[in-house]
Design a protein around this motif. Structure first.
Motif, PDB file in Angstrom:
ATOM      1  N   ALA A  25       0.805  -1.218   0.000  1.00 18.38           N
ATOM      2  CA  ALA A  25       0.000   0.000   0.000  1.00 18.38           C
ATOM      3  C   ALA A  25       0.840   1.272   0.000  1.00 18.38           C
ATOM      4  O   ALA A  25       0.305   2.357   0.112  1.00 18.38           O
ATOM      5  CB  ALA A  25      -0.921   0.004   1.223  1.00 18.38           C
ATOM      6  N   ARG A  26       2.144   1.169  -0.156  1.00 20.98           N
ATOM      7  CA  ARG A  26       2.998   2.353  -0.086  1.00 20.98           C
ATOM      8  C   ARG A  26       3.030   3.098  -1.413  1.00 20.98           C
ATOM      9  O   ARG A  26       3.129   2.513  -2.481  1.00 20.98           O
ATOM     10  CB  ARG A  26       4.414   1.969   0.296  1.00 20.98           C
ATOM     11  CG  ARG A  26       4.507   1.500   1.712  1.00 20.98           C
ATOM     12  CD  ARG A  26       5.932   1.340   2.109  1.00 20.98           C
ATOM     13  NE  ARG A  26       6.001   0.925   3.498  1.00 20.98           N
ATOM     14  CZ  ARG A  26       7.112   0.711   4.121  1.00 20.98           C
ATOM     15  NH1 ARG A  26       8.252   0.878   3.512  1.00 20.98           N
ATOM     16  NH2 ARG A  26       7.093   0.337   5.374  1.00 20.98           N
ATOM     17  N   SER A  27       2.989   4.398  -1.314  1.00 21.47           N
ATOM     18  CA  SER A  27       3.117   5.231  -2.504  1.00 21.47           C
ATOM     19  C   SER A  27       4.588   5.597  -2.701  1.00 21.47           C
ATOM     20  O   SER A  27       5.430   5.362  -1.837  1.00 21.47           O
ATOM     21  CB  SER A  27       2.282   6.500  -2.341  1.00 21.47           C
ATOM     22  OG  SER A  27       2.819   7.298  -1.302  1.00 21.47           O
ATOM     23  N   ARG A  28       4.893   6.199  -3.829  1.00 20.31           N
ATOM     24  CA  ARG A  28       6.264   6.625  -4.102  1.00 20.31           C
ATOM     25  C   ARG A  28       6.710   7.661  -3.079  1.00 20.31           C
ATOM     26  O   ARG A  28       7.831   7.632  -2.601  1.00 20.31           O
ATOM     27  CB  ARG A  28       6.353   7.199  -5.505  1.00 20.31           C
ATOM     28  CG  ARG A  28       7.724   7.731  -5.848  1.00 20.31           C
ATOM     29  CD  ARG A  28       7.754   8.270  -7.241  1.00 20.31           C
ATOM     30  NE  ARG A  28       7.703   7.206  -8.207  1.00 20.31           N
ATOM     31  CZ  ARG A  28       8.770   6.729  -8.842  1.00 20.31           C
ATOM     32  NH1 ARG A  28       9.940   7.234  -8.580  1.00 20.31           N
ATOM     33  NH2 ARG A  28       8.671   5.766  -9.709  1.00 20.31           N
ATOM     34  N   ARG A  29       5.822   8.553  -2.715  1.00 20.36           N
ATOM     35  CA  ARG A  29       6.145   9.597  -1.737  1.00 20.36           C
ATOM     36  C   ARG A  29       6.428   8.985  -0.366  1.00 20.36           C
ATOM     37  O   ARG A  29       7.324   9.433   0.352  1.00 20.36           O
ATOM     38  CB  ARG A  29       4.995  10.587  -1.656  1.00 20.36           C
ATOM     39  CG  ARG A  29       5.317  11.866  -0.940  1.00 20.36           C
ATOM     40  CD  ARG A  29       4.278  12.900  -1.348  1.00 20.36           C
ATOM     41  NE  ARG A  29       4.576  14.240  -1.063  1.00 20.36           N
ATOM     42  CZ  ARG A  29       5.480  14.993  -1.680  1.00 20.36           C
ATOM     43  NH1 ARG A  29       6.221  14.483  -2.608  1.00 20.36           N
ATOM     44  NH2 ARG A  29       5.648  16.249  -1.363  1.00 20.36           N
ATOM     45  N   ASP A  30       5.666   7.972   0.000  1.00 24.36           N
ATOM     46  CA  ASP A  30       5.862   7.287   1.269  1.00 24.36           C
ATOM     47  C   ASP A  30       7.220   6.584   1.292  1.00 24.36           C
ATOM     48  O   ASP A  30       7.929   6.610   2.297  1.00 24.36           O
ATOM     49  CB  ASP A  30       4.730   6.289   1.491  1.00 24.36           C
ATOM     50  CG  ASP A  30       4.693   5.744   2.889  1.00 24.36           C
ATOM     51  OD1 ASP A  30       5.018   6.500   3.830  1.00 24.36           O
ATOM     52  OD2 ASP A  30       4.318   4.572   3.048  1.00 24.36           O
ATOM     53  N   GLU A  31       7.595   5.975   0.186  1.00 24.20           N
ATOM     54  CA  GLU A  31       8.903   5.328   0.091  1.00 24.20           C
ATOM     55  C   GLU A  31      10.028   6.355   0.190  1.00 24.20           C
ATOM     56  O   GLU A  31      11.037   6.118   0.848  1.00 24.20           O
ATOM     57  CB  GLU A  31       9.024   4.562  -1.229  1.00 24.20           C
ATOM     58  CG  GLU A  31       8.165   3.332  -1.296  1.00 24.20           C
ATOM     59  CD  GLU A  31       8.641   2.237  -0.366  1.00 24.20           C
ATOM     60  OE1 GLU A  31       9.845   2.161  -0.091  1.00 24.20           O
ATOM     61  OE2 GLU A  31       7.788   1.467   0.085  1.00 24.20           O
ATOM     62  N   GLN A  32       9.868   7.496  -0.450  1.00 23.70           N
ATOM     63  CA  GLN A  32      10.889   8.536  -0.397  1.00 23.70           C
ATOM     64  C   GLN A  32      11.054   9.064   1.026  1.00 23.70           C
ATOM     65  O   GLN A  32      12.174   9.310   1.469  1.00 23.70           O
ATOM     66  CB  GLN A  32      10.535   9.679  -1.344  1.00 23.70           C
ATOM     67  CG  GLN A  32      10.660   9.319  -2.794  1.00 23.70           C
ATOM     68  CD  GLN A  32      10.123  10.390  -3.720  1.00 23.70           C
ATOM     69  OE1 GLN A  32       9.370  11.267  -3.296  1.00 23.70           O
ATOM     70  NE2 GLN A  32      10.472  10.305  -4.991  1.00 23.70           N
ATOM     71  N   LEU A  33       9.956   9.208   1.736  1.00 25.65           N
ATOM     72  CA  LEU A  33      10.018   9.659   3.125  1.00 25.65           C
ATOM     73  C   LEU A  33      10.755   8.643   3.983  1.00 25.65           C
ATOM     74  O   LEU A  33      11.575   9.007   4.835  1.00 25.65           O
ATOM     75  CB  LEU A  33       8.611   9.906   3.676  1.00 25.65           C
ATOM     76  CG  LEU A  33       8.538  10.381   5.123  1.00 25.65           C
ATOM     77  CD1 LEU A  33       9.257  11.709   5.297  1.00 25.65           C
ATOM     78  CD2 LEU A  33       7.092  10.488   5.563  1.00 25.65           C
ATOM     79  N   SER A  34      10.521   7.362   3.757  1.00 25.17           N
ATOM     80  CA  SER A  34      11.226   6.317   4.500  1.00 25.17           C
ATOM     81  C   SER A  34      12.731   6.385   4.247  1.00 25.17           C
ATOM     82  O   SER A  34      13.530   6.236   5.172  1.00 25.17           O
ATOM     83  CB  SER A  34      10.709   4.932   4.110  1.00 25.17           C
ATOM     84  OG  SER A  34       9.374   4.773   4.498  1.00 25.17           O
ATOM     85  N   VAL A  35      13.124   6.623   3.015  1.00 21.63           N
ATOM     86  CA  VAL A  35      14.543   6.724   2.672  1.00 21.63           C
ATOM     87  C   VAL A  35      15.166   7.939   3.345  1.00 21.63           C
ATOM     88  O   VAL A  35      16.267   7.853   3.909  1.00 21.63           O
ATOM     89  CB  VAL A  35      14.728   6.778   1.137  1.00 21.63           C
ATOM     90  CG1 VAL A  35      16.142   7.158   0.775  1.00 21.63           C
ATOM     91  CG2 VAL A  35      14.341   5.460   0.520  1.00 21.63           C
ATOM     92  N   VAL A  36      14.495   9.065   3.321  1.00 19.14           N
ATOM     93  CA  VAL A  36      15.023  10.274   3.951  1.00 19.14           C
ATOM     94  C   VAL A  36      15.186  10.076   5.456  1.00 19.14           C
ATOM     95  O   VAL A  36      16.207  10.458   6.043  1.00 19.14           O
ATOM     96  CB  VAL A  36      14.110  11.492   3.647  1.00 19.14           C
ATOM     97  CG1 VAL A  36      14.461  12.679   4.519  1.00 19.14           C
ATOM     98  CG2 VAL A  36      14.213  11.856   2.178  1.00 19.14           C
ATOM     99  N   ILE A  37      14.211   9.455   6.089  1.00 13.06           N
ATOM    100  CA  ILE A  37      14.289   9.203   7.527  1.00 13.06           C
ATOM    101  C   ILE A  37      15.447   8.253   7.830  1.00 13.06           C
ATOM    102  O   ILE A  37      16.212   8.468   8.776  1.00 13.06           O
ATOM    103  CB  ILE A  37      12.953   8.643   8.064  1.00 13.06           C
ATOM    104  CG1 ILE A  37      11.886   9.724   8.017  1.00 13.06           C
ATOM    105  CG2 ILE A  37      13.111   8.125   9.486  1.00 13.06           C
ATOM    106  CD1 ILE A  37      10.491   9.211   8.342  1.00 13.06           C
TER     107      ILE A  37
END
Length: 70
Positions: A25-37
């Motif tokens: 259920a993850r969006s591209r934006r959600d994945e990018q936020l995970s990487v930044v964190i």
């Protein structure tokens, strides 16, 4: 009374909770936020004694593996 929060510990908890979620259920934006964190957590840990200790252990391990491969 002063309340202090260790930012690295807080980010580690956030990363742990985010990684436990389902990945479908993850969006591209959600994945990018995970990487930044995760990158921010790595940068915070790298400057601490714990981070330097982990770096030393990993570099010794890499040296041992490279010597074993020769």
């Amino acid at each position: 009374m002063v309340l202090t929060i260790n930012l690295a510990l807080l980010l580690a908890v956030i990363v742990f909770l985010r990684l436990r979620r389902r990945t479908e259920a993850r969006s591209r934006r959600d994945e990018q936020l995970s990487v930044v964190i995760a990158i921010t957590l790595g940068l915070l840990l790298a400057s601490t004694d714990l981070g330097q200790g982990i770096l030393d252990v990993l570099s010794q391990l890499a040296e041992g593996v490279s010597r074993a491969g020769q």
